[in-house]
Write a protein that holds these residues in place. Structure first.
Motif, mmCIF file in Angstrom:
data_model
loop_
_atom_site.group_PDB
_atom_site.id
_atom_site.type_symbol
_atom_site.label_atom_id
_atom_site.label_comp_id
_atom_site.label_asym_id
_atom_site.label_seq_id
_atom_site.Cartn_x
_atom_site.Cartn_y
_atom_site.Cartn_z
ATOM 1 N N LYS A 1 49.253 -45.794 40.510
ATOM 2 C CA LYS A 1 48.835 -46.197 41.853
ATOM 3 C C LYS A 1 50.011 -46.859 42.580
ATOM 4 O O LYS A 1 50.727 -47.678 41.998
ATOM 5 C CB LYS A 1 47.655 -47.170 41.771
ATOM 6 C CG LYS A 1 47.111 -47.573 43.124
ATOM 7 C CD LYS A 1 45.946 -48.547 42.976
ATOM 8 C CE LYS A 1 45.420 -48.973 44.343
ATOM 9 N NZ LYS A 1 44.313 -49.957 44.226
ATOM 10 N N ASP A 2 50.199 -46.492 43.827
ATOM 11 C CA ASP A 2 51.279 -47.061 44.643
ATOM 12 C C ASP A 2 52.626 -47.025 43.924
ATOM 13 O O ASP A 2 53.259 -48.078 43.714
ATOM 14 C CB ASP A 2 50.955 -48.502 45.045
ATOM 15 C CG ASP A 2 49.789 -48.596 46.012
ATOM 16 O OD1 ASP A 2 49.426 -47.557 46.597
ATOM 17 O OD2 ASP A 2 49.250 -49.703 46.187
ATOM 18 N N PRO A 3 53.106 -45.853 43.544
ATOM 19 C CA PRO A 3 54.383 -45.804 42.810
ATOM 20 C C PRO A 3 55.550 -46.345 43.615
ATOM 21 O O PRO A 3 56.565 -46.749 43.037
ATOM 22 C CB PRO A 3 54.548 -44.308 42.502
ATOM 23 C CG PRO A 3 53.701 -43.600 43.511
ATOM 24 C CD PRO A 3 52.540 -44.508 43.759
ATOM 25 N N TRP A 4 55.440 -46.379 44.928
ATOM 26 C CA TRP A 4 56.519 -46.906 45.760
ATOM 27 C C TRP A 4 56.808 -48.370 45.476
ATOM 28 O O TRP A 4 57.913 -48.862 45.746
ATOM 29 C CB TRP A 4 56.194 -46.709 47.242
ATOM 30 C CG TRP A 4 54.933 -47.389 47.703
ATOM 31 C CD1 TRP A 4 53.672 -46.876 47.696
ATOM 32 C CD2 TRP A 4 54.818 -48.727 48.209
ATOM 33 N NE1 TRP A 4 52.772 -47.797 48.180
ATOM 34 C CE2 TRP A 4 53.456 -48.942 48.504
ATOM 35 C CE3 TRP A 4 55.739 -49.745 48.459
ATOM 36 C CZ2 TRP A 4 52.984 -50.143 49.020
ATOM 37 C CZ3 TRP A 4 55.271 -50.960 48.981
ATOM 38 C CH2 TRP A 4 53.907 -51.135 49.252
ATOM 39 N N ARG A 5 55.838 -49.069 44.922
ATOM 40 C CA ARG A 5 56.044 -50.482 44.610
ATOM 41 C C ARG A 5 57.030 -50.696 43.466
ATOM 42 O O ARG A 5 57.473 -51.824 43.231
ATOM 43 C CB ARG A 5 54.707 -51.158 44.273
ATOM 44 C CG ARG A 5 53.771 -51.301 45.471
ATOM 45 C CD ARG A 5 52.533 -52.085 45.103
ATOM 46 N NE ARG A 5 51.597 -52.207 46.216
ATOM 47 C CZ ARG A 5 51.623 -53.187 47.118
ATOM 48 N NH1 ARG A 5 52.558 -54.121 47.044
ATOM 49 N NH2 ARG A 5 50.731 -53.239 48.089
ATOM 50 N N ARG A 6 57.376 -49.634 42.762
ATOM 51 C CA ARG A 6 58.345 -49.755 41.672
ATOM 52 C C ARG A 6 59.775 -49.509 42.154
ATOM 53 O O ARG A 6 60.691 -49.390 41.339
ATOM 54 C CB ARG A 6 57.984 -48.774 40.552
ATOM 55 C CG ARG A 6 56.664 -49.119 39.870
ATOM 56 C CD ARG A 6 56.309 -48.109 38.789
ATOM 57 N NE ARG A 6 57.299 -48.069 37.731
ATOM 58 C CZ ARG A 6 57.336 -48.892 36.684
ATOM 59 N NH1 ARG A 6 56.445 -49.865 36.598
ATOM 60 N NH2 ARG A 6 58.242 -48.755 35.759
ATOM 61 N N THR A 7 59.969 -49.432 43.447
ATOM 62 C CA THR A 7 61.314 -49.286 43.991
ATOM 63 C C THR A 7 62.184 -50.449 43.519
ATOM 64 O O THR A 7 61.799 -51.609 43.643
ATOM 65 C CB THR A 7 61.269 -49.260 45.538
ATOM 66 O OG1 THR A 7 60.416 -48.201 45.970
ATOM 67 C CG2 THR A 7 62.665 -49.063 46.125
#
Length: 431
Positions: free
Chosen positions: A234-240
């Protein structure tokens, strides 16, 4: 090299005396032997249906476990698909299969469905093997076996050297395996990856049995083989990378829009997202909130981007700027389960004391069993039980809690006594 190959398992027992290597991972007694060539030479790459049918028949007629490996193009291509599959089985020899030319290997997978598959770091390869129709029912993971047996280094090269006394060729693990045709040195490297995998499996099985850990390993292997495919994150962009610098919700929205735009571009081009723009560039743009493409071009990571692409990235920033407040992402991602351990002392000091006692007890037990703590029991499981312990803390209720959180039976048997003692100790702050 034939004699050396044929005596690999015997040599491992002779040189180690049936015990794991020392702290350096080295085998006492004999210098390691370089393994330079597969015993039958480099097999041809299977790239058509007729050759695949022949290989499938040969491996179905083989005996014993089958060694399986896969090469991906991480850092070069989008996703984690397999670009080469390597196999070896007694009676069939070795095979190298091109899953680009032969994208459906379900027939081969079905032919080997009842065979034990030997993999190194199985959880890394099983997802890409599943995509092409290869799904095992039984596995032996040599990396995990090494962890449970207490080996200090568990990479394939280190394990083959310390357990079997052979040195594998290094240097091609991070190449672009989507390259066609694949260079001969890469194919040699790939074939050698499965050359001694079954020998390694046999030696590790004996070592696990010697340490009375073989049944533990089998439970772990069964859990990996039967695990369903992982749910999309979920929300992979948060792992930037660098997200900790981004505090404001509007800036988080910019990260999200740039990440999603990059992902679409990378998927379309079939390249690694990092080759489109880096995480550092995304974070810098989010912090700067550039007003136009000219300002965007001044940011690190965007200076060499052409005008059309700059407009594409600026459009993503502008979309984030235009979002109403209600549609901006929250600063933190909602996480199921207990809060981060660093917050426990403030939120629940008694729970923090329980966790400290439990961690110390698990650490001591792992050291006594000669294995990493995370393989004895996952830190997340310990946190969950400590944050919300059973109403009545006894061995039965703690065992039920561990099982409910996914611990295997062997883990429950080992951890329950020490965790119960930690939960029932006087852990009140200041006690």
């Amino acid at each position: 090299m034939t004699d050396a190959h044929e005596t690999a398992a015997d040599r491992s027992l002779r040189t180690t005396g049936g015990a794991p290597p020392d702290e350096t991972g080295s085998v006492a007694g004999e210098a390691p032997i370089p393994l330079l060539e597969p015993r039958e030479g480099i097999p041809p790459v299977i790239a058509d249906a007729a050759a695949l049918a022949e290989v499938t028949a040969a491996f179905a007629a083989g005996t014993g476990p089958v060694a399986v490996d896969a090469e991906r193009a991480s850092g070069y291509r989008y996703g984690q698909r397999a670009y080469l599959v390597q196999l070896r089985r007694e009676g069939a020899g070795s095979a190298l299969i091109d899953p680009v030319a032969c994208p459906d290997l379900s027939g081969l997978g079905e032919a080997l469905a009842d065979v034990e598959w030997v993999l190194h770091a199985a959880t890394q390869d099983l997802p890409c093997l599943r995509e092409i129709g290869m799904v095992p029912t039984r596995i032996f993971d040599t990396e995990l076996a090494g962890r449970l047996a207490g080996f200090p280094r568990v990479g394939l090269g280190a394990m083959v050297e310390s357990v079997l006394g052979f040195v594998l060729e290094k240097g091609h693990s991070a190449v672009d395996w989507s390259t066609r045709p694949l260079p001969e040195p890469w194919l040699r490297y790939a074939a050698l990856d499965v050359e001694l995998l079954v020998d390694l499996r046999d030696a590790l099985e004996k070592e696990l049995d010697r340490q009375d850990k073989l049944e533990w390993a089998r439970e772990e292997f069964d859990a990996i083989a039967s695990a369903p495919p992982a749910e999309p994150r979920k929300d992979p962009w948060r792992r930037t990378s660098g997200m900790h610098k981004v505090r404001r919700r509007r800036q988080l929205a910019v990260v999200r829009e740039l990440w999603l735009t990059r992902d679409r571009v990378a998927r379309r081009r079939d390249v690694s997202p990092g080759k489109v723009i880096g995480d550092a560039a995304i974070v810098e743009a989010a912090l700067a909130l550039p007003a136009d493409a000219h300002a965007m071009a001044a940011l690190h990571g965007f200076g060499r981007v052409n005008r059309r692409q700059l407009e594409q990235w600026q459009a993503a920033v502008d979309r984030a700027k235009a979002l109403p407040e209600a549609q901006l992402p929250a600063p933190g991602q909602a996480v199921a389960g207990p809060p981060p351990p660093r917050a426990w002392a403030d939120k629940d000091p008694v729970a923090a004391a329980r966790l400290a006692a439990a961690r110390a007890a698990v650490s001591e037990l792992a050291e006594r069993l000669n294995m990493p703590q995370e393989n004895l029991i996952t830190p997340d499981t310990v946190r969950r039980v400590c944050w919300e312990p059973p109403q009545r803390v006894d061995t039965e209720s703690v065992a039920e809690a561990l099982t409910r959180h996914g611990a295997r039976p062997w883990q429950v048997r080992q951890v329950t006594p020490v965790l119960t003692a930690a939960l029932t100790a006087d852990t009140a702050p200041g006690a």
